[in-house]
Design an enzyme around this catalytic site. Structure first.
Site, mmCIF file in Angstrom:
data_model
loop_
_atom_site.group_PDB
_atom_site.id
_atom_site.type_symbol
_atom_site.label_atom_id
_atom_site.label_comp_id
_atom_site.label_asym_id
_atom_site.label_seq_id
_atom_site.Cartn_x
_atom_site.Cartn_y
_atom_site.Cartn_z
ATOM 1 N N PHE A 141 0.869 -1.174 0.000
ATOM 2 C CA PHE A 141 0.000 0.000 0.000
ATOM 3 C C PHE A 141 0.902 1.220 0.000
ATOM 4 O O PHE A 141 1.613 1.468 0.972
ATOM 5 C CB PHE A 141 -0.961 0.064 1.190
ATOM 6 C CG PHE A 141 -1.945 1.196 1.037
ATOM 7 C CD1 PHE A 141 -1.601 2.488 1.422
ATOM 8 C CD2 PHE A 141 -3.174 0.989 0.451
ATOM 9 C CE1 PHE A 141 -2.478 3.541 1.232
ATOM 10 C CE2 PHE A 141 -4.060 2.043 0.258
ATOM 11 C CZ PHE A 141 -3.710 3.313 0.656
ATOM 12 N N ASP A 226 9.464 2.670 2.001
ATOM 13 C CA ASP A 226 8.317 3.532 2.264
ATOM 14 C C ASP A 226 8.026 3.462 3.766
ATOM 15 O O ASP A 226 7.445 2.491 4.247
ATOM 16 C CB ASP A 226 7.107 3.067 1.448
ATOM 17 C CG ASP A 226 5.886 3.928 1.720
ATOM 18 O OD1 ASP A 226 4.933 3.870 0.911
ATOM 19 O OD2 ASP A 226 5.857 4.645 2.744
ATOM 20 N N LYS A 255 2.898 11.333 6.986
ATOM 21 C CA LYS A 255 2.090 11.128 8.208
ATOM 22 C C LYS A 255 2.676 11.837 9.429
ATOM 23 O O LYS A 255 2.593 13.052 9.542
ATOM 24 C CB LYS A 255 1.893 9.641 8.455
ATOM 25 C CG LYS A 255 0.966 8.956 7.421
ATOM 26 C CD LYS A 255 0.742 7.513 7.757
ATOM 27 C CE LYS A 255 -0.033 6.796 6.674
ATOM 28 N NZ LYS A 255 -1.487 6.965 6.770
HETATM 29 C C1 LIG Z 1 2.915 2.935 3.599
HETATM 30 C C2 LIG Z 1 2.086 4.046 3.000
HETATM 31 N N1 LIG Z 1 2.536 4.688 1.888
HETATM 32 C C3 LIG Z 1 1.810 5.699 1.321
HETATM 33 C C4 LIG Z 1 0.612 6.091 1.857
HETATM 34 C C5 LIG Z 1 -0.162 7.234 1.195
HETATM 35 O O1 LIG Z 1 -0.120 8.371 2.036
HETATM 36 P P1 LIG Z 1 -1.250 9.502 1.850
HETATM 37 O O2 LIG Z 1 -2.552 8.882 2.330
HETATM 38 O O3 LIG Z 1 -0.788 10.634 2.746
HETATM 39 O O4 LIG Z 1 -1.301 9.872 0.358
HETATM 40 C C6 LIG Z 1 0.114 5.457 3.003
HETATM 41 C C7 LIG Z 1 -1.215 5.914 3.551
HETATM 42 N N2 LIG Z 1 -1.801 5.062 4.492
HETATM 43 C C8 LIG Z 1 -3.150 4.989 4.668
HETATM 44 C C9 LIG Z 1 -3.628 4.044 5.566
HETATM 45 C C10 LIG Z 1 -4.987 3.887 5.748
HETATM 46 C C11 LIG Z 1 -5.887 4.693 5.065
HETATM 47 C C12 LIG Z 1 -5.406 5.623 4.188
HETATM 48 C C13 LIG Z 1 -6.387 6.469 3.448
HETATM 49 O O5 LIG Z 1 -6.102 6.757 2.272
HETATM 50 O O6 LIG Z 1 -7.409 6.833 4.051
HETATM 51 C C14 LIG Z 1 -4.031 5.803 3.974
HETATM 52 C C15 LIG Z 1 0.859 4.416 3.583
HETATM 53 O O7 LIG Z 1 0.424 3.754 4.691
#
Ligand SMILES: Cc1ncc(COP(=O)(O)O)c(CNc2cccc(C(=O)O)c2)c1O
Length: 403
Positions: A141, A226, A255
């Site tokens: 993810f 990541d 984050k």
């Molecule tokens: C490992 C990892 N890489 C990239 C992202 C993307 O980050 P942004 O969301 O800031 O674009 C994540 C995000 N992680 C994550 C976990 C759960 C829900 C959601 C959601 O989009 O609501 C996002 C993540 O957990």
């Protein structure tokens, strides 16, 4: 009608339904506690998917936001601002990397990383134009953009969003032989989460990351970690890759970098990699804005000054030990590092998350059957004990599985 219902009705009436939230409205928050409009308090065990490692509304971070907001919030990168260099230096020292490229969301930082490793492949490794390959893992993810979705192994993330971006290979997570076989002379990079978050807190086999690092080094392939969800103390080390003492060629961060107060993300790497960007080749309106940089500097200071990394490791070990005392035949596995813990069930986890909410504890299922426990790292042992007591009330049973 109570305020919670009115808020939910209004949100559902006008909002696209791309989420399925638990039926709770948060209107106030501080530390590990959140409050709904009726004044009911809940302990946050999700931390906005690890964006709130420093806790809700940390006073030092909020003060940094307020102070900077009274000076200048946005300059664009057409000019310098007096916060960006401070942010760069702090993050470069923390990661041990020579260069930083600031963005806003995690997905933007991931896209930045993909562009950097591709251009590095063409300019430095001399891979033929448009032939660069990037290896990723099943269960990954990395965000929700079309390119990032292109290499997801989860069809539900992809349906109806094609055509997809080519140039990616997917290998089983943690499979070093598969990685060996996937590498070709055109491979630019291997990108992975050192511990997979959305896949359900999946930890690779011991030594995998170290072996992957060595394999990448031997084949002139960049290792990209990541750390958007696992970084900044979440797993009990500054970065999850520290558990195997691996320094990746590139860190992707987001984050908690913004302390849960302001969206800021970044990529860190040495000059050989991030030096491929020349003026006009990449950017972002808000990337590197002084407000986000000031908040991030405060967020990193809080992380270090309050020793949140050690706290995560120590309290996480305690939490894991207590969770493993729970007896329930429906529990398949309890796994994690630091305060990044997944409790996998043999059945859907959502009903248990709803019962936990009734007990005053907020968490969210991931991939149907895993309950993720990821409280802010500022949680006290007493607050953790309070949570463990309620988790046991909901999950501990003496009933046999087929009762
Ligand atoms: C490992 C990892 N890489 C990239 C992202 C993307 O980050 P942004 O969301 O800031 O674009 C994540 C995000 N992680 C994550 C976990 C759960 C829900 C959601 C959601 O989009 O609501 C996002 C993540 O957990």
């Amino acid at each position: 009608m109570n305020k919670t219902k009115a808020v939910i009705d209004q949100t559902e009436k006008y909002g696209a339904h791309n989420y399925h939230p638990l039926p709770i409205v948060i209107s106030k928050a501080e530390g590990v506690w959140v409050e709904d409009p009726e004044g009911n308090r809940y302990l946050d065990m999700l931390s906005a998917y690890s964006a709130l490692n420093q806790g809700h509304c940390h006073p030092r971070i909020i003060q940094a936001l307020k102070d900077q907001a009274d000076k200048v919030t946005l300059t664009s990168r057409a000019f310098y601002n007096d916060q960006l260099g401070v942010f760069y230096e702090k993050l470069a020292q923390l990661t041990g990397k020579e260069m930083i490229l600031p963005m806003n969301t995690g997905a933007e930082a991931v896209e930045t990383a993909l562009k950097a490793v591709r251009r590095w492949a063409y300019d430095v490794k001399k891979v033929p134009e448009n032939q660069a390959e990037i290896i990723v893992c099943e269960g990954n993810f990395h965000g929700r953009t079309i390119t990032v979705t292109s290499f997801s192994s989860d069809q539900s993330y992809k349906r109806g969003f094609g055509p997809f971006t080519p140039g990616f290979k997917i290998i089983p997570y943690g499979d070093i032989e598969a990685l060996r076989k996937a590498i070709t002379p055109n491979t630019a990079a291997f990108m992975l989460e050192p511990i997979q978050g959305e896949a359900g807190i999946i930890i690779p086999p011991e030594g995998f990351l170290k072996q992957a690092y060595e394999l990448c080094k031997a084949n002139n392939v960049l290792l990209v970690c990541d750390e958007i969800q696992t970084g900044f103390g979440r797993t009990g080390k500054l970065f999850a890759s520290d558990w195997e003492e691996v320094k990746p060629d590139m860190y992707i961060m987001g984050k908690a970098l913004g302390g849960g107060v302001f969206p800021i993300s970044a990529v860190a790497a040495d000059r050989e990699v991030l030096g491929v960007f020349d003026p006009g080749s990449h950017g972002s309106t808000f990337g590197g804005n002084p407000l986000g940089c000031a908040v991030a500097v405060a967020a990193l200071d809080v992380l270090i000054d309050e020793k949140l990394v050690d706290r995560s490791r120590e309290l996480g070990a305690y939490f894991m030990e207590k969770l493993k005392e729970i007896r329930n035949p429906l529990i398949k596995e309890i796994r994690g590092r630091g305060l990044f813990i997944g409790l996998e069930l043999h059945t859907a986890a959502r009903p248990y998350c709803e019962q936990l909410k009734e007990q005053g504890l907020l968490c969210k299922e991931t991939h149907e059957t895993t309950i993720r426990f990821a409280p802010p790292l500022v949680i006290s042992k007493e607050e953790l004990d309070w949570a463990i007591e309620r988790i046991k009330q909901v999950l501990h049973t003496t009933e046999p599985a087929n009762a």
